[in-house]
Design a protein around this motif. Structure first.
Motif, PDB file in Angstrom:
ATOM      1  N   GLY A   1       0.828  -1.210   0.000  1.00  0.00           N
ATOM      2  CA  GLY A   1       0.000   0.000   0.000  1.00  0.00           C
ATOM      3  C   GLY A   1       0.854   1.249   0.000  1.00  0.00           C
ATOM      4  O   GLY A   1       0.592   2.217  -0.736  1.00  0.00           O
ATOM      5  N   ILE A   2       1.881   1.253   0.829  1.00  0.00           N
ATOM      6  CA  ILE A   2       2.773   2.413   0.918  1.00  0.00           C
ATOM      7  C   ILE A   2       3.509   2.603  -0.412  1.00  0.00           C
ATOM      8  O   ILE A   2       3.652   3.724  -0.922  1.00  0.00           O
ATOM      9  CB  ILE A   2       3.753   2.270   2.090  1.00  0.00           C
ATOM     10  CG1 ILE A   2       3.003   2.334   3.417  1.00  0.00           C
ATOM     11  CG2 ILE A   2       4.819   3.339   2.023  1.00  0.00           C
ATOM     12  CD1 ILE A   2       3.850   2.013   4.606  1.00  0.00           C
TER      13      ILE A   2
ATOM     14  N   ASP B   1       1.202   4.033  -3.002  1.00  0.00           N
ATOM     15  CA  ASP B   1       0.988   5.469  -2.761  1.00  0.00           C
ATOM     16  C   ASP B   1       2.208   6.269  -3.211  1.00  0.00           C
ATOM     17  O   ASP B   1       2.070   7.328  -3.855  1.00  0.00           O
ATOM     18  CB  ASP B   1       0.711   5.742  -1.281  1.00  0.00           C
ATOM     19  CG  ASP B   1      -0.674   5.279  -0.856  1.00  0.00           C
ATOM     20  OD1 ASP B   1      -1.516   5.066  -1.757  1.00  0.00           O
ATOM     21  OD2 ASP B   1      -0.898   5.116   0.373  1.00  0.00           O
TER      22      ASP B   1
ATOM     23  N   SER C   1      -2.827   7.588 -10.202  1.00  0.00           N
ATOM     24  CA  SER C   1      -3.255   6.593  -9.221  1.00  0.00           C
ATOM     25  C   SER C   1      -3.152   5.213  -9.827  1.00  0.00           C
ATOM     26  O   SER C   1      -3.574   4.976 -10.956  1.00  0.00           O
ATOM     27  CB  SER C   1      -4.699   6.868  -8.815  1.00  0.00           C
ATOM     28  OG  SER C   1      -5.162   5.844  -7.984  1.00  0.00           O
TER      29      SER C   1
ATOM     30  N   SER D   1      -4.732   2.142  -9.519  1.00  0.00           N
ATOM     31  CA  SER D   1      -5.890   1.505  -8.929  1.00  0.00           C
ATOM     32  C   SER D   1      -6.108   0.098  -9.445  1.00  0.00           C
ATOM     33  O   SER D   1      -6.929  -0.622  -8.919  1.00  0.00           O
ATOM     34  CB  SER D   1      -7.149   2.358  -9.185  1.00  0.00           C
ATOM     35  OG  SER D   1      -7.352   2.495 -10.566  1.00  0.00           O
TER      36      SER D   1
ATOM     37  N   ASN E   1       2.462   8.921  -6.303  1.00  0.00           N
ATOM     38  CA  ASN E   1       2.929  10.288  -6.107  1.00  0.00           C
ATOM     39  C   ASN E   1       4.072  10.583  -7.063  1.00  0.00           C
ATOM     40  O   ASN E   1       4.186  11.711  -7.579  1.00  0.00           O
ATOM     41  CB  ASN E   1       3.391  10.517  -4.675  1.00  0.00           C
ATOM     42  CG  ASN E   1       2.217  10.568  -3.705  1.00  0.00           C
ATOM     43  OD1 ASN E   1       1.087  10.835  -4.124  1.00  0.00           O
ATOM     44  ND2 ASN E   1       2.505  10.363  -2.443  1.00  0.00           N
TER      45      ASN E   1
END
Length: 182
Positions: free
Chosen positions: A143-144, A147, A156, A158, A151
């Motif tokens: 998850g990190i 993210d 994104s 997804s 960035n």
């Protein structure tokens, strides 16, 4: 009187230490009668009494010998029983010592088995927790990483399939670098 004088004269001419012949005869006859009475009546009774006494003494001696032999047999039996009891006590002592060693060995074996079981259980639990931590860590790191990647890229991520492959590749590279460092 003349007779009296003659007898007195004869008596004076004779030795006073030697008895008259008729005295010797009557004394011998009395002695023979006494000897016959003693030999016929008293001697058998005395002999019988002495034989009975001798038999009683011999019987008592035989009884004493028998009692002594019996006492020796009892003493021998007692000593044999005592030796058997000592031997049996030694065997019991040795058996108890062996049983004690066996009990200690069994207790050690049980303790070792229990320790092995606890250790195996602990290792299994540790491994399960490690796997759980790895899954949780992968999920959080994934998850990190998504993210951060989003960035950096500016969009994104997804798509789960795509995101999952990026995370797996990142973790594989991370594990490879850890192994190389070791």
């Amino acid at each position: 009187m003349q007779n009296l004088v003659t007898v007195a004269a004869e008596a004076a001419s004779q030795n006073p230490l030697i008895p008259a012949l008729y005295d010797i005869g009557w004394s011998a006859l009395c002695l023979v009668i006494i000897l016959l009475v003693v030999w016929r009546f008293a001697l058998p009774r005395v002999t019988k009494m002495l034989d009975e006494r001798s038999a009683a003494i011999e019987g008592n001696i035989e009884k004493a010998d028998a009692a002594q032999k019996e006492a020796e047999a009892v003493l021998t039996e007692y000593n044999k029983q005592l030796a058997d009891a000592r031997r049996e006590a030694g065997e019991i002592r040795e058996s108890a010592h062996g049983d004690g060693k066996k009990i200690v060995a069994e207790a050690k074996a049980q303790a070792t088995a229990e320790a092995e079981r606890v250790m195996t259980s602990a290792q299994t639990q540790i491994e399960a927790e490690r796997q759980s931590a790895m899954v949780s860590l992968r999920t959080e790191v994934g998850g990190i990483a998504l993210d951060l990647a989003g960035n950096v890229i500016g969009e994104s991520l997804s798509d789960d399939q795509k995101a999952q492959s990026v995370v797996d590749r990142f973790l594989a590279d991370l594990e490879a670098s850890e192994k190389a460092a070791k």
